[in-house]
Scaffold this active site. Structure first.
Site, PDB file in Angstrom:
ATOM      1  N   LYS A 124       0.830  -1.207   0.000  1.00 51.19           N
ATOM      2  CA  LYS A 124       0.000   0.000   0.000  1.00 51.19           C
ATOM      3  C   LYS A 124       0.864   1.257   0.000  1.00 51.19           C
ATOM      4  O   LYS A 124       0.611   2.205  -0.758  1.00 51.19           O
ATOM      5  CB  LYS A 124      -0.897  -0.009   1.236  1.00 51.19           C
ATOM      6  CG  LYS A 124      -1.514   1.345   1.573  1.00 51.19           C
ATOM      7  CD  LYS A 124      -1.960   1.401   3.013  1.00 51.19           C
ATOM      8  CE  LYS A 124      -2.148   2.839   3.438  1.00 51.19           C
ATOM      9  NZ  LYS A 124      -2.576   2.974   4.827  1.00 51.19           N
ATOM     10  N   ASN A 125       1.900   1.288   0.848  1.00 49.15           N
ATOM     11  CA  ASN A 125       2.706   2.489   0.988  1.00 49.15           C
ATOM     12  C   ASN A 125       3.630   2.727  -0.197  1.00 49.15           C
ATOM     13  O   ASN A 125       4.276   3.772  -0.280  1.00 49.15           O
ATOM     14  CB  ASN A 125       3.516   2.425   2.289  1.00 49.15           C
ATOM     15  CG  ASN A 125       2.639   2.579   3.517  1.00 49.15           C
ATOM     16  OD1 ASN A 125       1.549   3.130   3.447  1.00 49.15           O
ATOM     17  ND2 ASN A 125       3.103   2.064   4.643  1.00 49.15           N
ATOM     18  N   CYS A 131      -5.054   8.295   9.852  1.00 51.11           N
ATOM     19  CA  CYS A 131      -5.004   7.835  11.238  1.00 51.11           C
ATOM     20  C   CYS A 131      -4.454   8.920  12.152  1.00 51.11           C
ATOM     21  O   CYS A 131      -3.504   9.620  11.807  1.00 51.11           O
ATOM     22  CB  CYS A 131      -4.122   6.592  11.362  1.00 51.11           C
ATOM     23  SG  CYS A 131      -4.852   5.108  10.652  1.00 51.11           S
ATOM     24  N   ARG A 168       1.652  14.917  12.650  1.00 48.18           N
ATOM     25  CA  ARG A 168       2.218  14.538  11.357  1.00 48.18           C
ATOM     26  C   ARG A 168       2.158  15.761  10.441  1.00 48.18           C
ATOM     27  O   ARG A 168       1.444  15.797   9.444  1.00 48.18           O
ATOM     28  CB  ARG A 168       1.428  13.365  10.749  1.00 48.18           C
ATOM     29  CG  ARG A 168       1.341  12.175  11.686  1.00 48.18           C
ATOM     30  CD  ARG A 168       0.332  11.152  11.212  1.00 48.18           C
ATOM     31  NE  ARG A 168       0.853  10.301  10.169  1.00 48.18           N
ATOM     32  CZ  ARG A 168       0.119   9.392   9.524  1.00 48.18           C
ATOM     33  NH1 ARG A 168      -1.158   9.240   9.829  1.00 48.18           N
ATOM     34  NH2 ARG A 168       0.658   8.640   8.596  1.00 48.18           N
ATOM     35  N   ASP A 182       5.257   0.856  12.036  1.00 51.83           N
ATOM     36  CA  ASP A 182       3.991   0.239  11.638  1.00 51.83           C
ATOM     37  C   ASP A 182       3.824  -1.175  12.173  1.00 51.83           C
ATOM     38  O   ASP A 182       2.721  -1.733  12.136  1.00 51.83           O
ATOM     39  CB  ASP A 182       3.867   0.222  10.113  1.00 51.83           C
ATOM     40  CG  ASP A 182       3.467   1.580   9.555  1.00 51.83           C
ATOM     41  OD1 ASP A 182       3.133   2.474  10.340  1.00 51.83           O
ATOM     42  OD2 ASP A 182       3.490   1.741   8.322  1.00 51.83           O
ATOM     43  N   ARG A 187      -8.036  -0.194   5.591  1.00 51.94           N
ATOM     44  CA  ARG A 187      -7.170   0.755   4.890  1.00 51.94           C
ATOM     45  C   ARG A 187      -5.807   0.147   4.558  1.00 51.94           C
ATOM     46  O   ARG A 187      -5.104   0.653   3.684  1.00 51.94           O
ATOM     47  CB  ARG A 187      -6.979   2.023   5.724  1.00 51.94           C
ATOM     48  CG  ARG A 187      -8.228   2.898   5.836  1.00 51.94           C
ATOM     49  CD  ARG A 187      -7.962   4.196   6.594  1.00 51.94           C
ATOM     50  NE  ARG A 187      -6.742   4.810   6.107  1.00 51.94           N
ATOM     51  CZ  ARG A 187      -5.681   5.063   6.859  1.00 51.94           C
ATOM     52  NH1 ARG A 187      -5.667   4.752   8.128  1.00 51.94           N
ATOM     53  NH2 ARG A 187      -4.617   5.634   6.329  1.00 51.94           N
TER      54      ARG A 187
END
Length: 418
Positions: A22-23, A117, A122, A305, A397
Site C-alpha cells: 500500500k505504501n 489515522c 504529522r 507500523d 485501509r
C-alpha cells in the site's frame, strides 16, 4: 456497523502469498499524474486508501480503471483540474502525495489538510518548506493550501527529519524541475526506493534513492510505463507475528527479506524459529516466546507500523519487554484495548513496559487506527474465547480482505454486521 468476530486459540498455519505494498502503491499512483501517457501499475492491493486515491485521480480528470484484479491503468492526459477534492483528502493522509506531481506538471495545486489515522503530530511543514525551496509560492488560508510556480527550479534541500512523505513528494516535484535537486537526510525506506524505480521507468533521472542523499536531475517530460510494485513488508510482518503469537507455523511467499531485517531479528530474539530463503519466509513457534526490547526507528530500524502487532505477541511472552516508540508520539492507543483482554502493559510517554501474562481473554475491543487494529487482530487470534473488533474501516485501509486470508490459514474469523 461492521466488526470482525474471532474465535481465538487456533494456530495460524499453512502457506500464503503477500500482495503489493500500500505504501508503495499510493505515491506511485499519485506520480502517474506527471506522465504524458498511460501508466499500468501491477500488483496493486484492493484497499480503501487505494480506491480513494483512484477516485481523486478520476475527479481530477484522469481515466482510471482496474485491469483484472491486481493492476491499475491510469491515463493522466485528460486531467483538467488541480484542485484536490477536500472530502476525499480528509479520508486519506496519502492524498498529500498529489502536491508535488500536480505542481510539477501544471504549476498549480490546491489542497486541504489531509486526514488519515490520528497517531500523533504529522505536520506537512517539511513538504511545504521543500516546495518553497524549489521555487513554489505557498498560500495557506482557512485550511486550504495553494502552491503555485511558473517553473520549479532544482535546489539543495536538507530535511530536519528523514520523512518518507516529504522525501517522496520532493522527489516527484524535482523530477520535472529545471536543474538538479539534492535531498539530504532523505528517508531510506523501501517504498521511497520503489517510487524512484517507477519514476526512472518513466524517464526521470534519480540517483541515491534508498540512501540518505537523493539526487534528482530534472527533465522536461515523463512517459508511460508498466511497473510492478514491491511486496508489502508490513502485511508480511503482521502475518508472521500472527503465526508466532498463535504458536503456529507459516510460510509467506513473495516477501522481500532485505525489507524485514530488523523484524526478523527481533522474532529470532524471542525464540521464534525463522527460516528465510530468497522470497520465502517461514516462522514456527511451538513454545512461549521470550521477552525482548526494541525501539522503533526509520528504515532500516524497526518499523513503527509493526510496533503494535509485535506488542500483541509480547503480551504473552516470558518476562518483561520494553518498547520505545520514537517515530509517533501517539501510537500506543491500542494499549487500552489490549488491557481489556488481560494484557499487562504500562505506558509512560513514549515507552511501553509489557509484562507477559499466561493468556489473553476474548473481549469487545475497538480499533482507532490501522496498525493498532492489526494488533487487536493478532491479540484476538491468540486469546481464549471470542473477540469482537470494531473500527474495521481502519483495518481495511491497510489489509486486503484480511479475514479471508486468515481463514485460509486456519483462523476462525468472520466479518459481521451488527
Amino acid at each position: 456497523m461492521e466488526l470482525l468476530r474471532i474465535q481465538g486459540g487456533i494456530p495460524i498455519s499453512g502457506e500464503t502469498r503477500v500482495y503489493g505494498a500500500k505504501n508503495a502503491a499510493l505515491p506511485i499512483l499519485a506520480a502517474t499524474v506527471m506522465v504524458a501517457g498511460t501508466s499500468v501499475i501491477e500488483d496493486v492491493p484492493d484497499l480503501e486508501d487505494v480506491r480513494v486515491m483512484m477516485q481523486i485521480l478520476e475527479q481530477l480528470g484522469a481515466r482510471v480503471r482496474w485491469q483484472g484484479a491486481t493492476s491499475v491503468e491510469v491515463d493522466a492526459s485528460s486531467i483538467h483540474s488541480t484542485n484536490v477534492p477536500a472530502d476525499l483528502m480528509q479520508r486519506m493522509r496519502s492524498s498529500i502525495f498529489l502536491m508535488g506531481p500536480l505542481l510539477a506538471r501544471f504549476g498549480d495545486v490546491t489542497l486541504s489538510k489531509p486526514g488519515g489515522c490520528v497517531i500523533g503530530q504529522r505536520p506537512i511543514d517539511f513538504h511545504l518548506r521543500g516546495m518553497r525551496q524549489l521555487g513554489a509560492k505557498i498560500d495557506e488560508q482557512h485550511g486550504y493550501i495553494r502552491c503555485s510556480a511558473r517553473r520549479l527550479i532544482g535546489s539543495p534541500i536538507t530535511l530536519d527529519f528523514p520523512s518518507v512523505g516529504a522525501t517522496e513528494n520532493l522527489m516527484m516535484a524535482a523530477s520535472l524541475a529545471d536543474g538538479v535537486t539534492v535531498i539530504e537526510n532523505a528517508a531510506r525506506e523501501p517504498e521511497v526506493e520503489d517510487l524512484a524505480q517507477f519514476l526512472r521507468a518513466t524517464g526521470a533521472s534519480i540517483e541515491g534513492a534508498g540512501t540518505d542523499t537523493v539526487v534528482v536531475h530534472g527533465c522536461s517530460h515523463l512517459h508511460g510505463t508498466e511497473y510492478r510494485i514491491i511486496p508489502d513488508r508490513i502485511v508480511t510482518g503482521t502475518l508472521l507475528l500472527a503465526a508466532a503469537a498463535t504458536r503456529g507455523e507459516l510460510t509467506v511467499h513473495g516477501a522481500r527479506l532485505d525489507h524485514l531485517g530488523a523484524v526478523l531479528q527481533k522474532l529470532r530474539d524471542t525464540g521464534v524459529r525463522v527460516q528465510a530463503d530468497r522470497d520465502i519466509i517461514t516462522v514456527k513457534c511451538d513454545e512461549t516466546p521470550s521477552a525482548v526490547d526494541f525501539r522503533t526507528a526509520p528504515f532500516p530500524g524497526f518499523p513503527t507500523d509493526l510496533q503494535a502487532p509485535f506488542m500483541a505477541l509480547l503480551t504473552t511472552a516470558e518476562g518483561t519487554s520494553v518498547i520505545h516508540e520514537s517515530v509517533f508520539e501517539a501510537r500506543f492507543k491500542h494499549v487500552d484495548e489490549l488491557q481489556r483482554m488481560g494484557a499487562d502493559v504500562n505506558v509512560d510517554l513514549r515507552t511501553a513496559v509489557v509484562r507477559g501474562v499466561p493468556m489473553l481473554s476474548g473481549a469487545r475491543v475497538s480499533a482507532s487506527d490501522l496498525r493498532g487494529g492489526a494488533a487487536l487482530l493478532v491479540a484476538g487470534l491468540m486469546a481464549d474465547g471470542t473477540t469482537e473488533v470494531d473500527g474495521v474501516k481502519h483495518i481495511d485501509r491497510g489489509y486486503q480482505a484480511i479475514e479471508a486470508q486468515l481463514s485460509r490459514l486456519g483462523a476462525r474469523i468472520e466479518r459481521v454486521t451488527v
